[in-house]
Design a protein around this motif. Structure first.
Motif, mmCIF file in Angstrom:
data_model
loop_
_atom_site.group_PDB
_atom_site.id
_atom_site.type_symbol
_atom_site.label_atom_id
_atom_site.label_comp_id
_atom_site.label_asym_id
_atom_site.label_seq_id
_atom_site.Cartn_x
_atom_site.Cartn_y
_atom_site.Cartn_z
ATOM 1 N N SER A 189 -64.330 42.637 111.897
ATOM 2 C CA SER A 189 -64.508 43.410 113.103
ATOM 3 C C SER A 189 -63.242 44.060 113.333
ATOM 4 O O SER A 189 -62.108 43.727 112.914
ATOM 5 N N THR B 31 -69.130 41.055 114.841
ATOM 6 C CA THR B 31 -70.023 40.952 113.821
ATOM 7 C C THR B 31 -70.221 39.357 113.182
ATOM 8 O O THR B 31 -70.075 39.307 111.926
ATOM 9 N N ILE C 120 -66.986 47.713 112.782
ATOM 10 C CA ILE C 120 -67.177 46.816 111.609
ATOM 11 C C ILE C 120 -66.347 47.219 110.568
ATOM 12 O O ILE C 120 -66.522 48.518 110.269
ATOM 13 N N GLU D 60 -74.433 42.520 113.932
ATOM 14 C CA GLU D 60 -73.587 43.548 114.591
ATOM 15 C C GLU D 60 -73.427 43.630 115.757
ATOM 16 O O GLU D 60 -74.495 43.533 116.528
ATOM 17 N N TRP D 61 -72.284 43.819 116.526
ATOM 18 C CA TRP D 61 -71.915 44.021 118.011
ATOM 19 C C TRP D 61 -72.315 42.963 118.859
ATOM 20 O O TRP D 61 -73.009 43.053 119.684
#
Length: 411
Positions: free
Chosen positions: A249, A327, A240, A332-333
């Protein structure tokens, strides 16, 4: 002789000049570097507000309040940090950092003949965190020279020549001239010191590192703990990237810390925050940026990073199963799945990969990965018709373009 006469009159009259540094005495110059993403409070205590430069001799005195130093610091720090507020005596409870200061003046030379004065002065500025722990101290030193204006000697001559008959007029006039000139000397000295503080703050890495750690500790969706997934190796290579204006990202392309992202993600910043999936947050240097291809390269210190290979092919086969990792909206992820829909040239002539894998705000700079090879087919960049009804029209800058910028880096 005339100066002795003036001293005698001051002994009798006891004239005092009372003044203050102007609130707007300092106007900061905008910095070229990006602002640090922190909120800072400048603590303007009553002690600082009422602190004065006081000097007297021979029956006269100068009393000039220095409280406007806080305004000057706010002006300067506002060019360095995202938000700077002036507090009224108390520490700012919601600020990331608080700033306290002290102005010190020491008279080191008095010329009794000319009335000239020399001061060694220091402006001490202390940055503390929410727990009142010192992050860094800054000190700006200077030498202030006060040279008695020629008009003081002229008025002194008139006073003596008229045998003090005009002293009710000339003595207050002399006091005002001395005081007003002292204010000018003070303001010019403080301007230099505040500017020095700003230069030191810009160059101090601990504040940028604090910003990175502060962001890392306050992200709403920490993924430092996660359930095992078949995509873990791919996800571990994704980062990130955050700047003062937003986040996006990126992904590692080497074990020694090279990261690919979009140029619009890093903007004009020289440094960015880079958060890894294991929870670490590192400071990244933007080492290459090309607006034409909307690509950028970021370098972080370290080694042994999980990284992704760039697909060495002119075009991605249509129908290839792909995933994107990034993200979106701060989640996130996040992994989304789709296929390669087409290979196209964007209006500027850039090779892009069209996919129906979802790409949302925050995905920019993340990888479009082939599930069959595990290699990167492109860098997620944009979605057409974002505010309209069309769905699944998402694009990534082709790996062919990525290879060009990567290969242009010095070896």
């Amino acid at each position: 002789m005339f100066l002795s006469l003036i001293v005698m009159i001051f002994l009798i009259t006891g004239c005092t000049y009372t003044g203050a540094i102007r609130d707007d005495f300092y106007a900061a110059t905008q910095k070229e570097s990006a602002k640090i993403n922190l909120t800072v409070g400048v603590v303007d205590t009553s002690k600082n507000k009422n602190k004065a430069f006081i000097f007297g001799g021979g029956g006269y005195s100068v009393d000039i309040k220095l409280g406007a130093i806080a305004n000057g610091l706010q002006s300067e720090l506002s060019t360095i940090f995202e938000k700077v507020i002036l507090t009224d005596g108390k520490r700012c409870s919601f600020c990331d950092l608080n700033v306290t200061y002290e102005s010190i003046w020491k008279n080191t030379l008095i010329n009794t003949t000319s009335g000239n004065l020399t001061f060694d002065t220091a402006l001490k500025v202390n940055f503390t965190d929410a727990k009142n722990t010192t992050i860094h101290n800054f000190v700006a030193t200077d030498t202030a020279m006060y040279n008695t204006p020629g008009s003081v000697h002229a008025l002194g001559f008139i006073t003596g020549f008229t045998l003090f008959a005009l002293s009710p007029i000339t003595i207050p006039a002399i006091t005002n001239v001395i005081g007003e000139h002292a204010e000018q000397v003070l303001e010019e000295t403080l301007k230099r010191q505040i500017s020095q503080i700003g230069e030191k703050v810009v160059l101090e890495p601990s504040l940028k590192e604090f910003s990175v750690k502060n962001w890392s500790n306050n992200t709403p969706d920490s993924a430092s703990q996660h359930v095992s997934s078949k995509y873990d190796d791919l996800m571990d290579a994704v980062t990130i990237i955050r700047t003062s204006s937003g986040f996006g990202s990126g992904f590692f392309i080497s074990k020694d810390g090279l990261i690919v992202t979009n140029a619009h993600v890093v903007g004009n910043n020289g440094n960015v925050s880079v958060k890894l999936r294991d929870g670490r947050t590192l400071l990244g240097d933007v080492v290459r940026r090309t607006e034409a291809f909307d690509l950028a390269i970021v370098k972080v210190k370290g080694s042994g990073f999980t990284w992704l290979m760039i697909e060495d092919a002119d075009e991605a086969p249509v129908g290839t199963d792909v995933i994107t990792i990034g993200t979106p909206k701060g989640l996130e992820w996040t992994v989304t799945k789709g296929i390669v829909s087409a290979n196209r040239k964007e209006v500027r002539g850039i090779n892009v990969v069209q996919t129906d894998a979802a790409i949302n705000a925050g995905n920019s700079g993340g990888p479009l990965i082939s599930l069959s090879s595990g290699k990167v087919l492109g860098v997620n960049a944009f979605t057409l018709f974002r505010n309209q009804q069309a769905q699944g029209l998402n694009f990534a800058v082709s790996s062919k373009e990525v290879a060009k910028i990567v290969n242009s880096l010095p070896r």
